[in-house]
Design a protein around this motif. Structure first.
Motif, mmCIF file in Angstrom:
data_model
loop_
_atom_site.group_PDB
_atom_site.id
_atom_site.type_symbol
_atom_site.label_atom_id
_atom_site.label_comp_id
_atom_site.label_asym_id
_atom_site.label_seq_id
_atom_site.Cartn_x
_atom_site.Cartn_y
_atom_site.Cartn_z
ATOM 1 N N LEU A 238 4.019 16.982 6.879
ATOM 2 C CA LEU A 238 3.211 16.163 7.787
ATOM 3 C C LEU A 238 2.651 16.985 8.937
ATOM 4 C CD1 LEU A 238 5.268 12.846 8.058
ATOM 5 C CD2 LEU A 238 2.985 13.109 7.091
ATOM 6 N N VAL A 239 3.462 17.902 9.475
ATOM 7 C CA VAL A 239 2.994 18.747 10.572
ATOM 8 C C VAL A 239 1.822 19.614 10.109
ATOM 9 C CG1 VAL A 239 3.594 20.713 12.042
ATOM 10 C CG2 VAL A 239 5.169 18.772 11.832
ATOM 11 N N THR A 240 1.980 20.230 8.950
ATOM 12 C CA THR A 240 0.926 21.118 8.437
ATOM 13 C C THR A 240 -0.373 20.359 8.195
ATOM 14 O OG1 THR A 240 2.559 22.569 7.395
ATOM 15 C CG2 THR A 240 0.305 22.687 6.566
ATOM 16 N N VAL A 241 -0.283 19.217 7.529
ATOM 17 C CA VAL A 241 -1.489 18.448 7.214
ATOM 18 C C VAL A 241 -2.121 17.887 8.487
ATOM 19 C CG1 VAL A 241 -2.374 16.420 5.998
ATOM 20 C CG2 VAL A 241 -0.706 17.920 4.885
ATOM 21 N N GLN B 256 -2.208 10.009 11.918
ATOM 22 C CA GLN B 256 -2.529 8.853 11.077
ATOM 23 C C GLN B 256 -3.220 9.289 9.792
ATOM 24 O OE1 GLN B 256 -2.269 5.295 11.199
ATOM 25 N NE2 GLN B 256 -0.581 5.744 12.600
ATOM 26 N N ASP B 257 -4.123 10.267 9.892
ATOM 27 C CA ASP B 257 -4.775 10.794 8.686
ATOM 28 C C ASP B 257 -3.750 11.403 7.736
ATOM 29 O OD1 ASP B 257 -7.256 10.020 9.549
ATOM 30 O OD2 ASP B 257 -7.862 12.008 10.275
ATOM 31 N N ALA B 258 -2.811 12.164 8.299
ATOM 32 C CA ALA B 258 -1.767 12.779 7.472
ATOM 33 C C ALA B 258 -0.886 11.713 6.833
ATOM 34 C CB ALA B 258 -0.931 13.736 8.320
ATOM 35 N N LEU B 259 -0.619 10.659 7.581
ATOM 36 C CA LEU B 259 0.205 9.567 7.072
ATOM 37 C C LEU B 259 -0.463 8.906 5.872
ATOM 38 C CD1 LEU B 259 2.808 7.934 7.683
ATOM 39 C CD2 LEU B 259 1.407 6.454 9.114
ATOM 40 N N VAL B 260 -1.758 8.650 5.985
ATOM 41 C CA VAL B 260 -2.498 8.047 4.866
ATOM 42 C C VAL B 260 -2.461 8.962 3.646
ATOM 43 C CG1 VAL B 260 -4.790 7.353 4.083
ATOM 44 C CG2 VAL B 260 -3.986 6.658 6.349
ATOM 45 N N TRP C 261 2.498 11.357 -1.975
ATOM 46 C CA TRP C 261 3.946 11.552 -2.100
ATOM 47 C C TRP C 261 4.584 10.865 -3.305
ATOM 48 C CZ3 TRP C 261 6.965 11.713 3.175
ATOM 49 C CH2 TRP C 261 6.492 12.789 3.933
ATOM 50 N N PRO C 262 4.139 9.661 -3.683
ATOM 51 C CA PRO C 262 4.800 9.035 -4.834
ATOM 52 C C PRO C 262 4.800 9.924 -6.077
ATOM 53 C CG PRO C 262 3.424 7.446 -3.696
ATOM 54 C CD PRO C 262 3.130 8.770 -3.081
ATOM 55 N N ALA C 263 3.706 10.666 -6.304
ATOM 56 C CA ALA C 263 3.625 11.522 -7.489
ATOM 57 C C ALA C 263 4.147 12.928 -7.218
ATOM 58 C CB ALA C 263 2.172 11.599 -7.966
ATOM 59 N N ASP C 264 4.100 13.378 -5.965
ATOM 60 C CA ASP C 264 4.471 14.754 -5.665
ATOM 61 C C ASP C 264 5.162 14.833 -4.300
ATOM 62 O OD1 ASP C 264 4.683 17.509 -5.743
ATOM 63 O OD2 ASP C 264 2.626 17.869 -5.058
ATOM 64 N N PRO C 265 6.415 14.369 -4.213
ATOM 65 C CA PRO C 265 7.104 14.361 -2.925
ATOM 66 C C PRO C 265 7.405 15.780 -2.440
ATOM 67 C CG PRO C 265 8.603 13.737 -4.681
ATOM 68 C CD PRO C 265 7.246 13.820 -5.296
ATOM 69 N N GLU D 178 0.808 -1.215 0.000
ATOM 70 C CA GLU D 178 0.000 0.000 0.000
ATOM 71 C C GLU D 178 0.839 1.262 0.000
ATOM 72 O OE1 GLU D 178 -0.827 0.778 4.718
ATOM 73 O OE2 GLU D 178 -2.121 -0.600 3.652
ATOM 74 N N VAL D 179 2.144 1.131 0.170
ATOM 75 C CA VAL D 179 2.990 2.310 0.209
ATOM 76 C C VAL D 179 3.872 2.388 -1.025
ATOM 77 C CG1 VAL D 179 3.006 2.289 2.717
ATOM 78 C CG2 VAL D 179 4.845 1.183 1.500
ATOM 79 N N ALA D 180 3.476 1.759 -2.096
ATOM 80 C CA ALA D 180 4.296 1.707 -3.301
ATOM 81 C C ALA D 180 4.744 3.093 -3.703
ATOM 82 C CB ALA D 180 3.499 1.060 -4.429
#
Length: 388
Positions: A61-64, A39-43, A49-53, A4-6
């Motif tokens: 992560l802090v902001t989101v 956890q929401d930010a992590l999801v 991130w894969p398309a737009d790191p 799921e983290v590809a």
């Protein structure tokens, strides 16, 4: 981390979770609400991130996570205090450096939590694993694990991030994680080592180093513990050429430094036993008398019945099987593995029929399929030998 983290840097994400949790906590978020927001930010990170790191992963992560927290609080109530907190949202930018990991270790291993809850909360809040991954690792339904984590978060909801905690409790939780080994798509042994390394970087304590040494020395033997068909290979029969010498070297160095501080603890004593096994070029060259001495130290420190059982095995190697059986006779036969140890010692004493019977009994009591199969093979070997 899993499929799921590809494309996402899962290790980076998991490493940032404690820091982001700590930042939200210092801004006034309670632990349970902060953990949900992170956890929401992590999801979201795993999705985008894969398309737009981002250039600043932690800042992102802090902001989101902060915005998710604010959304949640606004939906609960429109009280002025929370609106004022919303207005104080800092502008996006580099996040400050501050290691909150130590406080989170203590919080997640709070004495009011059961062992299973503390393990689950540690893996999620400190380890950055998802509920699904933790559930898969412990072979329980995701809903069951979600309930366990929710209860744990409610239990510690009123605790402050910066309260001092008990290092010994944290170490016991991490050791529980390590002993789960590998299951699902998460290598819990490797995860426990990672978390213990991080703890060692945050606190200067000889028992932390002792636990890390113990984990590394045990993990070094991992490749040799099973055969081609997945069968269990006992320590004496393992191919020592498959042991990881780099992990052994690191573990021994950590242990020596910890022992030099003259503050012996149970994990240092266990690591000393593991180091003596690792130091022996062959099983027959193991320094069993010294291992017995270390088990004496461990029993003095803990009074552990398991340590007494392992000491009986060591006595049987150092002084002969009769001495081992005498040491075993002082212990409760209801102890896990007591029957298996008795079978082993009777076999070494030449009492094959008794040993075969005890191996069969031990197999019926085994806690895993691999152990049951191994003990069954031991019984079959003795029966075959008797028939021959």
């Amino acid at each position: 981390m899993s499929s799921e983290v590809a494309g996402a840097d899962a290790a980076l994400l998991r490493g940032l979770v404690p820091e982001v949790l700590g930042i939200l906590g210092r801004r006034g978020a309670g632990f349970a609400a902060a953990e949900d927001a992170v956890q929401d930010a992590l999801v979201e990170a795993l999705r985008t991130w894969p398309a737009d790191p981002p250039r600043d992963p932690k800042g992102w992560l802090v902001t989101v996570a902060w915005r998710r927290f604010l959304d949640a609080t606004r939906s609960e109530t429109a009280r002025r205090g929370r609106e004022e907190r919303a207005e104080a949202e800092p502008a996006p930018g580099p996040a400050p450096d501050h290691d909150d990991a130590l406080e989170l270790y203590f919080l997640c291993a709070h004495p009011s939590l059961s062992s299973s809850s503390a393990v689950a909360l540690t893996l999620r809040a400190v380890g950055g694993l998802t509920t699904r991954q933790i559930a898969a690792a412990y072979l329980v339904p995701e809903a069951t694990m979600a309930q366990r984590i929710s209860r744990a978060k409610r239990t510690v909801a009123g605790e402050r991030f910066d309260r001092p905690g008990d290092v010994a409790t944290v170490l016991r939780v991490l050791y529980l994680v390590f002993n789960e080994g590998y299951s699902g798509d998460v290598d819990l042994a490797a995860e426990a080592i990672r978390l213990t390394r991080r703890l060692a970087a945050s606190v200067d304590h000889p028992e932390v180093a002792g636990l890390l040494a113990l984990m590394l020395l045990h993990h070094a033997r991992r490749a040799a513990r099973t055969g081609p068909a997945g069968e269990l290979v006992p320590l004496a029969e393992q191919d020592r050429g498959r042991w990881d010498t780099a992990l052994i070297t690191e573990g021994v160095a950590l242990l020596q430094a910890a022992l030099a501080r003259d503050r012996l603890g149970e994990f240092q004593a266990q690591a000393a036993v593991a180091a003596l096994h690792a130091d022996a070029p062959a099983a027959g060259e193991t320094d069993w008398p010294q291992i017995v001495e270390w088990y004496d130290e461990l029993i003095r420190l803990t009074g552990s019945p398991v340590a007494r059982l392992n000491r009986a095995v060591a006595v049987g190697e150092a002084d002969g099987p009769r001495a081992g059986l005498a040491a075993l006779a002082d212990l409760d036969p209801a102890l896990p593995r007591w029957t298996a140890v008795s079978a082993h010692l009777h076999e070494r004493a030449g009492e094959r029929a008794t040993a075969a019977r005890l191996y069969v009994e031990a197999a019926a009591l085994a806690s895993s399929a691999a152990e049951r199969d191994h003990l069954t093979r031991c019984a079959a070997r003795l029966h075959t030998g008797s028939a021959g």
